[in-house]
Design an enzyme around this catalytic site. Structure first.
Site, PDB file in Angstrom:
ATOM      1  N   GLU A  91      -4.729   3.513   5.041  1.00 56.39           N
ATOM      2  CA  GLU A  91      -5.212   2.255   4.089  1.00 56.39           C
ATOM      3  C   GLU A  91      -4.322   0.810   4.830  1.00 56.39           C
ATOM      4  O   GLU A  91      -3.232   0.928   5.291  1.00 56.39           O
ATOM      5  CB  GLU A  91      -4.585   2.222   2.862  1.00 56.39           C
ATOM      6  N   CYS A 104      -1.318  -6.244   4.780  1.00 60.62           N
ATOM      7  CA  CYS A 104      -0.515  -5.350   4.285  1.00 60.62           C
ATOM      8  C   CYS A 104      -0.706  -4.121   5.055  1.00 60.62           C
ATOM      9  O   CYS A 104      -1.867  -3.333   4.699  1.00 60.62           O
ATOM     10  CB  CYS A 104      -0.721  -5.001   2.735  1.00 60.62           C
ATOM     11  N   CYS A 111       3.504   9.822   2.834  1.00 58.14           N
ATOM     12  CA  CYS A 111       4.718   9.301   2.594  1.00 58.14           C
ATOM     13  C   CYS A 111       5.703  10.334   2.022  1.00 58.14           C
ATOM     14  O   CYS A 111       5.157  11.101   1.229  1.00 58.14           O
ATOM     15  CB  CYS A 111       4.769   8.099   1.784  1.00 58.14           C
ATOM     16  N   CYS A 115       8.506   8.493  -4.518  1.00 59.75           N
ATOM     17  CA  CYS A 115       8.844   7.718  -5.631  1.00 59.75           C
ATOM     18  C   CYS A 115       7.825   8.047  -6.684  1.00 59.75           C
ATOM     19  O   CYS A 115       6.703   8.330  -6.215  1.00 59.75           O
ATOM     20  CB  CYS A 115       8.432   6.187  -5.312  1.00 59.75           C
ATOM     21  N   CYS A 118       4.252   5.886  -7.511  1.00 57.55           N
ATOM     22  CA  CYS A 118       3.485   5.450  -6.280  1.00 57.55           C
ATOM     23  C   CYS A 118       2.532   6.650  -5.812  1.00 57.55           C
ATOM     24  O   CYS A 118       2.900   7.692  -5.735  1.00 57.55           O
ATOM     25  CB  CYS A 118       4.366   5.010  -5.069  1.00 57.55           C
ATOM     26  N   CYS A 337      -0.930   1.139  -3.697  1.00 56.09           N
ATOM     27  CA  CYS A 337      -0.865   1.571  -2.653  1.00 56.09           C
ATOM     28  C   CYS A 337      -1.162   3.237  -2.774  1.00 56.09           C
ATOM     29  O   CYS A 337      -0.848   3.949  -3.441  1.00 56.09           O
ATOM     30  CB  CYS A 337       0.847   1.923  -2.403  1.00 56.09           C
TER      31      CYS A 337
HETATM   32  N1  SAH Z   1       8.206   2.553   1.449  1.00 52.60           N
HETATM   33  C1  SAH Z   1       8.485   0.963   1.561  1.00 52.60           C
HETATM   34  C2  SAH Z   1       7.060   0.445   1.872  1.00 52.60           C
HETATM   35  C3  SAH Z   1       6.034   0.744   1.026  1.00 52.60           C
HETATM   36  S1  SAH Z   1       5.803   0.334  -0.740  1.00 52.60           S
HETATM   37  C4  SAH Z   1       9.073   0.840   0.301  1.00 52.60           C
HETATM   38  O1  SAH Z   1       9.158   1.484  -0.736  1.00 52.60           O
HETATM   39  O2  SAH Z   1       9.442  -0.355   0.115  1.00 52.60           O
HETATM   40  C5  SAH Z   1       5.765  -1.028  -0.896  1.00 52.60           C
HETATM   41  C6  SAH Z   1       5.764  -1.705  -2.489  1.00 52.60           C
HETATM   42  O3  SAH Z   1       4.845  -1.218  -3.399  1.00 52.60           O
HETATM   43  C7  SAH Z   1       7.040  -1.130  -2.870  1.00 52.60           C
HETATM   44  O4  SAH Z   1       7.895  -1.980  -3.357  1.00 52.60           O
HETATM   45  C8  SAH Z   1       6.632   0.145  -3.910  1.00 52.60           C
HETATM   46  O5  SAH Z   1       7.511   0.516  -4.603  1.00 52.60           O
HETATM   47  C9  SAH Z   1       5.484  -0.766  -4.597  1.00 52.60           C
HETATM   48  N2  SAH Z   1       4.273   0.045  -5.104  1.00 52.60           N
HETATM   49  C10 SAH Z   1       4.021   1.443  -5.173  1.00 52.60           C
HETATM   50  N3  SAH Z   1       3.344   1.730  -6.127  1.00 52.60           N
HETATM   51  C11 SAH Z   1       3.016   0.544  -6.961  1.00 52.60           C
HETATM   52  C12 SAH Z   1       2.243   0.483  -7.994  1.00 52.60           C
HETATM   53  N4  SAH Z   1       1.262   1.226  -8.540  1.00 52.60           N
HETATM   54  N5  SAH Z   1       2.257  -0.803  -8.487  1.00 52.60           N
HETATM   55  C13 SAH Z   1       2.880  -1.857  -8.019  1.00 52.60           C
HETATM   56  N6  SAH Z   1       3.675  -1.758  -6.818  1.00 52.60           N
HETATM   57  C14 SAH Z   1       3.715  -0.211  -6.209  1.00 52.60           C
END
Ligand code: SAH
Length: 349
Positions: A91, A104, A111, A115, A118, A337
């Protein structure tokens, strides 16, 4: 066969000098052709001898991913699902801020950070993306922008797509160096951001690179207890270690980080949480970017009410923390994401 987009200029110089007995400036010439002029065919490189162009054609490719799916949101956000040579789907998103066109970029296929909020982690990491594949993400967006207008380009890049950049450290660093190089994309260091979930070795290493490229850290919690529930990485590197690494970065790189904090209803969004967050980051120069949660239907998390978001911001501000609320884009097109990829991979099987 080498992918020419995999090489930062120093590596290309070295390869061309040692393996091909070329002069050092050959790398500069190639950079100018592929990044300034965006030529994708060695035959067009008129200041390079025919003999060497034939060698280039034999040993090098210029791989650009293909567009497997494209979604355009009502606010102009473009979300792409790109297909790599091995059929991996990745993506990439283009957001249009008033200050520029922000790409982005994903750094891995899937990954492993796990988390819980996510969608990227629905699919485990299949592999790292190469430098050239990340370059390809930006090249494709630039091609789309060029169709809109001759001078339109990606002006900012955030490595905030699927994947953990510091789990693919070397490729990501070469990637941002090509973006930043004057003969590469010539994107200013301060227009580039790398975001990590908090791999502290990576943060320390990055601090020593001598780069002016921004660093963002996904914090999402004011203490270990909440963070442990949200982010598996927190069990490996606790808050104290993370804050130590942040302070080391500030001291060594002479720059401040941005903390990203998703507001999740009833989980980390109370006024007490805001006070605790302010106390936690006191002593750093950091700035907080509050992110409205993009709900994912398979998950239980909900976005905070507007009132809570504003109260949270207010409390931080009163405690002397600089904070902003992140603008949202493309909520009508699975922009969270990993959502688009997860959906398509499921359809594939
Ligand atoms: N692994 C790295 C980069 C990818 S995530 C990191 O964790 O920073 C990029 C950002 O998007 C992170 O801050 C992540 O927590 C956030 N993110 C992931 N899922 C999301 C969602 N459903 N809504 C809003 N932000 C989200």
């Amino acid at each position: 066969m080498y992918n020419l987009y995999d090489f930062k200029i120093e590596k290309l110089e070295e390869l061309l000098m040692t393996n091909y007995f070329q002069k050092k400036y050959r790398a500069t010439q190639l950079f100018k052709w592929i990044y300034e002029k965006r030529v994708t065919n060695f035959d067009e490189m008129s200041d390079i001898s025919l003999a060497f162009r034939e060698i280039l054609t034999r040993d090098f490719k210029l791989f650009i991913p293909t567009i497997f799916k494209k979604q355009v949101s009502s606010d102009g956000t473009i979300k792409l699902l790109l297909k790599m040579e091995d059929e991996s789907l990745v993506e990439t998103v283009l957001m249009r801020y008033n200050y520029g066109n922000v790409a982005c970029v994903s750094s891995q296929v899937g990954c492993n950070m796990g988390c819980s909020f996510c969608a990227s982690g629905f699919l485990k990491k299949k592999r790292d993306l190469t430098t050239g594949e990340m370059i390809g993400e930006v090249l494709v967006l630039d091609q789309l922008l060029k169709e809109e207008g001759e001078n339109k380009r990606v002006t900012h890049v955030v490595v905030m797509g699927t994947g953990e950049p510091f789990d693919n450290y070397d490729n990501v660093l070469d990637f941002v160096r090509i973006l930043n190089h004057p003969y590469g994309f010539a994107i200013g260091a301060r227009h580039i951001t790398v975001s990590t979930c908090g791999l502290t070795e990576g943060i320390r290493k990055y601090a020593n690179e001598g780069l002016q490229i921004n660093l963002a850290i996904s914090l999402h919690a004011p203490n270990d207890k909440i963070r442990n529930k949200l982010m598996a990485i927190s069990l490996k590197y606790n808050m104290e270690e993370l804050m130590d690494a942040v302070k080391y970065y500030e001291k060594t790189a002479g720059r401040r980080v941005t903390f990203e904090y998703i507001l999740l209803k009833g989980i980390n969004d109370s006024k007490e949480n805001a006070k605790e967050l302010a106390a936690l980051i006191k002593g750093t120069l950091a700035y907080v970017n509050l992110i409205p949660y993009n709900p994912i239907k398979e998950l239980v998390y909900q976005r905070s009410d507007d009132k809570n978001v504003h109260d949270f911001l207010d409390t931080l501000t009163k405690c002397g923390v600089t904070a902003t609320i992140r603008k949202e884009f493309g909520t009508d097109i699975d922009a969270a994401c990993g959502q688009l990829r997860a959906k398509n991979e499921k359809e594939k099987v």
